[in-house]
Design a protein around this motif. Structure first.
Motif: not given
Length: 304
Positions: A223-250
């Motif tokens: 997936s292209e990394l689409i900003p939350a604002q764009t997903l909101d405008r498209i009409g998505y109800s939720a967005v997850i960033y599943p592994v971001s914090t682990l990748r940053l920490a590791m």
């Protein structure tokens, strides 16, 4: 003592908040937490929810995300994370850890763990990471049975059951849309569209499906990394960033360990570390001291 050892908000209230958030017209942002301390940080910064990724739980056990973890191994970290945050927690329940009866039991266990919702996917069991090739999906009817079993086991009607479809990368977007409609008809509250690629794909899915939709903005995937604002405008109800914090920490941990190995000291890393005072602030250390003092602030008399 309020909010110290556990969150103030009850599991029932967190579930109600999650359900309300999904129909609020504002996108709900759920970063992944790989431990309870990260969940506290997610809440403090101001996000709407917390996500617990199956890939992260697997990685934490030094295992690949190919369905090797058990319900107990996933529910345990989920419960620890849900305990410390007032935010609703959505958790990855893979394929339900077995047959439809197992998916039903999974829902009861996750409810008891204080989780606000889970997602079940239509991959063949055991599954694999949704952004890798070589996936296989079960027939639509099998996933519908999986979902109906899970829904039938739900005791709190606000517990959100999300259906994830991995069909887009295998059968195409149109087939994934048809699956999503069948899953919504079976009672899914939320549809997770895995491994869509461009904003146009997300727009097409949104236009075709009336159920609330969840987007996965994982790094280094399809997936292209689409900003939350764009997903909101498209009409998505939720967005997850599943592994971001682990990748940053590791990434930070590996760089730091290499420097300690090479230099023999961590003195050059101090400006890249969370300070002790900031950790204590996040842990509310002072409030524990106050509680301790309040409990033991009595004096013994002469004759005692």
């Amino acid at each position: 003592m309020t909010g110290l050892l556990a969150a103030d908000t009850s599991a029932a209230d967190k579930r109600a908040a999650f359900r309300a958030g999904l129909s609020s017209g504002r996108i709900q942002r759920l970063p992944g937490a790989f431990n309870p301390l990260v969940a506290k940080l997610i809440q403090e910064i101001g996000f709407e929810g917390v996500y617990v990724s199956g890939a992260v739980v697997s990685a934490d056990l030094a295992l690949p995300d190919i369905g090797l973890t058990t319900l107990t191994e996933v529910a345990g970290p989920g419960q620890q994370i849900a305990r410390v945050t007032d935010l609703p927690v959505l958790i990855d329940a893979d394929t339900g850890f077995g047959e439809p009866m197992s998916a039903a039991r999974t829902v009861t266990v996750l409810e008891d763990a204080g989780i606000a919702g889970c997602h079940l996917e239509d991959q063949v069991n055991p599954k694999r990471c949704g952004h890798l090739d070589g996936k296989a999906v079960v027939p639509t009817e099998d996933m519908v049975r999986r979902l109906r079993a899970a829904i039938s086991a739900r005791r709190d009607p606000n517990f959100v059951i999300c259906a994830r479809t991995d069909a887009a990368g295998i059968e195409g977007i149109d087939a994934a849309i048809e699956r999503a409609k069948a899953y919504a008809e079976a009672g899914a509250d939320l549809i997770f569209t895995e491994a869509l690629t461009t904003p146009a794909d997300f727009e097409k899915f949104r236009a075709a499906v009336s159920t609330p939709l969840l987007a996965n903005m994982t790094e280094f995937g399809k997936s292209e990394l689409i900003p939350a604002q764009t997903l909101d405008r498209i009409g998505y109800s939720a967005v997850i960033y599943p592994v971001s914090t682990l990748r940053l920490a590791m990434h930070a941990a590996e760089a730091g360990l290499r420097e300690i190995y090479e230099q023999g000291t961590q003195s050059g890393l101090l400006d890249r570390m969370q300070h002790r005072s900031r950790l204590y602030e996040l842990l509310q250390y002072e409030r524990y001291n106050e509680f301790d003092s309040d409990i033991f602030n009595f004096a013994l008399g002469r004759n005692q």
